[in-house]
Design a protein around this motif. Structure first.
Motif, mmCIF file in Angstrom:
data_model
loop_
_atom_site.group_PDB
_atom_site.id
_atom_site.type_symbol
_atom_site.label_atom_id
_atom_site.label_comp_id
_atom_site.label_asym_id
_atom_site.label_seq_id
_atom_site.Cartn_x
_atom_site.Cartn_y
_atom_site.Cartn_z
ATOM 1 N N ALA A 5 0.815 -1.223 0.000
ATOM 2 C CA ALA A 5 0.000 0.000 0.000
ATOM 3 C C ALA A 5 0.843 1.265 0.000
ATOM 4 O O ALA A 5 0.325 2.348 -0.295
ATOM 5 C CB ALA A 5 -0.932 0.001 1.215
ATOM 6 N N ASP A 6 2.139 1.157 0.334
ATOM 7 C CA ASP A 6 2.953 2.377 0.384
ATOM 8 C C ASP A 6 3.769 2.599 -0.890
ATOM 9 O O ASP A 6 4.606 3.495 -0.951
ATOM 10 C CB ASP A 6 3.853 2.399 1.632
ATOM 11 C CG ASP A 6 4.887 1.288 1.646
ATOM 12 O OD1 ASP A 6 4.952 0.499 0.664
ATOM 13 O OD2 ASP A 6 5.635 1.196 2.637
ATOM 14 N N SER A 7 3.522 1.777 -1.914
ATOM 15 C CA SER A 7 4.152 1.989 -3.224
ATOM 16 C C SER A 7 3.027 2.146 -4.244
ATOM 17 O O SER A 7 2.420 1.151 -4.676
ATOM 18 C CB SER A 7 5.069 0.821 -3.578
ATOM 19 O OG SER A 7 6.129 0.732 -2.633
ATOM 20 N N ILE A 8 2.759 3.395 -4.611
ATOM 21 C CA ILE A 8 1.489 3.718 -5.260
ATOM 22 C C ILE A 8 1.630 5.079 -5.941
ATOM 23 O O ILE A 8 2.545 5.849 -5.606
ATOM 24 C CB ILE A 8 0.405 3.752 -4.140
ATOM 25 C CG1 ILE A 8 -1.007 3.677 -4.679
ATOM 26 C CG2 ILE A 8 0.559 4.931 -3.224
ATOM 27 C CD1 ILE A 8 -2.045 3.434 -3.569
ATOM 28 N N ILE A 9 0.751 5.396 -6.885
ATOM 29 C CA ILE A 9 0.720 6.749 -7.457
ATOM 30 C C ILE A 9 -0.531 7.467 -6.953
ATOM 31 O O ILE A 9 -1.643 6.950 -7.084
ATOM 32 C CB ILE A 9 0.753 6.716 -8.990
ATOM 33 C CG1 ILE A 9 2.153 6.310 -9.454
ATOM 34 C CG2 ILE A 9 0.387 8.087 -9.578
ATOM 35 C CD1 ILE A 9 2.320 6.190 -10.956
ATOM 36 N N VAL A 10 -0.322 8.620 -6.349
ATOM 37 C CA VAL A 10 -1.415 9.437 -5.806
ATOM 38 C C VAL A 10 -1.701 10.553 -6.803
ATOM 39 O O VAL A 10 -0.792 11.293 -7.180
ATOM 40 C CB VAL A 10 -1.014 10.054 -4.445
ATOM 41 C CG1 VAL A 10 -2.225 10.710 -3.791
ATOM 42 C CG2 VAL A 10 -0.400 9.006 -3.528
ATOM 43 N N PHE A 117 -7.742 1.296 -8.254
ATOM 44 C CA PHE A 117 -7.858 2.529 -7.480
ATOM 45 C C PHE A 117 -8.164 2.243 -6.010
ATOM 46 O O PHE A 117 -8.948 1.341 -5.695
ATOM 47 C CB PHE A 117 -9.022 3.380 -8.024
ATOM 48 C CG PHE A 117 -8.576 4.530 -8.880
ATOM 49 C CD1 PHE A 117 -8.258 5.761 -8.322
ATOM 50 C CD2 PHE A 117 -8.485 4.383 -10.251
ATOM 51 C CE1 PHE A 117 -7.860 6.811 -9.120
ATOM 52 C CE2 PHE A 117 -8.089 5.437 -11.069
ATOM 53 C CZ PHE A 117 -7.777 6.661 -10.496
ATOM 54 N N ALA A 118 -7.569 3.042 -5.126
ATOM 55 C CA ALA A 118 -7.973 3.093 -3.717
ATOM 56 C C ALA A 118 -8.462 4.511 -3.430
ATOM 57 O O ALA A 118 -8.107 5.452 -4.147
ATOM 58 C CB ALA A 118 -6.808 2.732 -2.806
ATOM 59 N N CYS A 119 -9.260 4.651 -2.370
ATOM 60 C CA CYS A 119 -9.843 5.953 -2.043
ATOM 61 C C CYS A 119 -9.546 6.320 -0.596
ATOM 62 O O CYS A 119 -10.035 5.668 0.334
ATOM 63 C CB CYS A 119 -11.354 5.926 -2.281
ATOM 64 S SG CYS A 119 -12.162 7.485 -1.857
ATOM 65 N N SER A 120 -8.751 7.368 -0.389
ATOM 66 C CA SER A 120 -8.394 7.773 0.975
ATOM 67 C C SER A 120 -9.591 8.355 1.723
ATOM 68 O O SER A 120 -9.638 8.324 2.950
ATOM 69 C CB SER A 120 -7.242 8.784 0.953
ATOM 70 O OG SER A 120 -7.546 9.868 0.092
ATOM 71 N N SER A 182 -1.278 -4.353 2.717
ATOM 72 C CA SER A 182 -1.268 -4.453 1.261
ATOM 73 C C SER A 182 -2.256 -3.459 0.669
ATOM 74 O O SER A 182 -3.176 -2.981 1.342
ATOM 75 C CB SER A 182 -1.658 -5.872 0.831
ATOM 76 O OG SER A 182 -3.021 -6.116 1.175
ATOM 77 N N PHE A 183 -2.066 -3.173 -0.608
ATOM 78 C CA PHE A 183 -3.024 -2.332 -1.325
ATOM 79 C C PHE A 183 -4.405 -2.981 -1.285
ATOM 80 O O PHE A 183 -5.420 -2.310 -1.111
ATOM 81 C CB PHE A 183 -2.562 -2.161 -2.778
ATOM 82 C CG PHE A 183 -3.527 -1.373 -3.618
ATOM 83 C CD1 PHE A 183 -3.494 0.009 -3.632
ATOM 84 C CD2 PHE A 183 -4.487 -2.027 -4.386
ATOM 85 C CE1 PHE A 183 -4.401 0.738 -4.397
ATOM 86 C CE2 PHE A 183 -5.388 -1.312 -5.155
ATOM 87 C CZ PHE A 183 -5.345 0.075 -5.157
ATOM 88 N N GLU A 184 -4.424 -4.294 -1.412
ATOM 89 C CA GLU A 184 -5.693 -5.028 -1.419
ATOM 90 C C GLU A 184 -6.430 -4.872 -0.093
ATOM 91 O O GLU A 184 -7.662 -4.756 -0.072
ATOM 92 C CB GLU A 184 -5.432 -6.513 -1.711
ATOM 93 C CG GLU A 184 -4.984 -6.799 -3.137
ATOM 94 C CD GLU A 184 -3.524 -6.433 -3.442
ATOM 95 O OE1 GLU A 184 -3.153 -6.426 -4.631
ATOM 96 O OE2 GLU A 184 -2.745 -6.134 -2.498
ATOM 97 N N LEU A 185 -5.684 -4.854 1.024
ATOM 98 C CA LEU A 185 -6.325 -4.640 2.334
ATOM 99 C C LEU A 185 -6.945 -3.248 2.406
ATOM 100 O O LEU A 185 -8.075 -3.088 2.894
ATOM 101 C CB LEU A 185 -5.320 -4.825 3.476
ATOM 102 C CG LEU A 185 -5.871 -4.483 4.872
ATOM 103 C CD1 LEU A 185 -7.040 -5.397 5.236
ATOM 104 C CD2 LEU A 185 -4.774 -4.565 5.932
#
Length: 207
Positions: A5-10, A117-120, A182-185
């Motif tokens: 989850a900490d390697s991502i493009i915002v 995509f994830a949503c903060s 993880s990004f998935e979590l």
């Protein structure tokens, strides 16, 4: 293999309005690339939508028609941005908005991307249920995130969202001892009902 989850493009878009389906276009894109929580690259550009933007949008974003007149076209900028995001998962605050514009702009130039995509904003609603507002500016204030007071410009908002994301990852570590989510979590957290989030994360911590 789950992605970190900490390697991502915002990313963050500024636009002429709320709906690409009603003819609205992107006028600025800003993005930061994170690797293990550190910013390793940035992308920022104004883009000319081919028509004048409203006085409201000029006032809201600080992006004037004068600034856009000499900006490159949406097609040119989005082609470069499509290259920038390849191979990465994506994050935005109120991601459904940014994803709509990303999808619409890339469809016009027949480009695509494979990342999810994830949503903060949705993650905030679940991890920080005590806060009355989940707008980016209000969360920056609530979490006392360092900022320069600039909002509604794409790169500044992407930087703030990246810092907010780090706060959210730290909250999982501090409260649930989930040290490398993880990004998935994170995507699962965003979709879990608020009432079930505590139980889900306590179960996750035991894995």
């Amino acid at each position: 293999m789950p992605s970190s989850a900490d390697s991502i493009i915002v990313l963050d878009f500024e636009t002429t309005g709320l709906s690409p389906q009603q003819g609205d276009r992107a006028i600025e894109i800003g993005a930061v690339k994170l690797h293990q929580g550190e910013v390793i690259d940035r992308f920022q550009s104004l883009m000319n939508p081919g028509f004048r933007v409203s006085g409201f949008i000029e006032g809201y974003t600080g992006i004037t028609n004068n600034m856009l007149r000499s900006a490159p076209s949406c097609a040119e900028v989005m082609d470069q941005f499509a290259d920038f995001i390849q191979g990465s998962n994506l994050l935005a605050h109120n991601a459904s908005f940014d994803q709509r514009f990303l999808d619409a702009e890339l469809a016009l130039i027949r480009r695509d991307y494979a990342g999810k995509f994830a949503c903060s904003l949705l993650v905030s609603r679940r991890l920080h249920q005590e806060t009355s507002s989940h707008k980016l500016g209000d969360l920056v204030k609530y979490h006392q995130i360092e900022n320069d007071g600039v909002f509604h410009r794409a790169l500044a908002d992407a930087e703030m969202t990246a810092r907010l994301w780090q706060v959210q990852l730290d909250a999982l570590k501090d409260k649930y001892a989930i040290s490398q989510p993880s990004f998935e979590l994170m995507a699962k957290i965003a979709k879990t009902p608020k009432a079930s989030i505590e139980q889900m994360l306590r179960k996750e911590a035991l894995k």
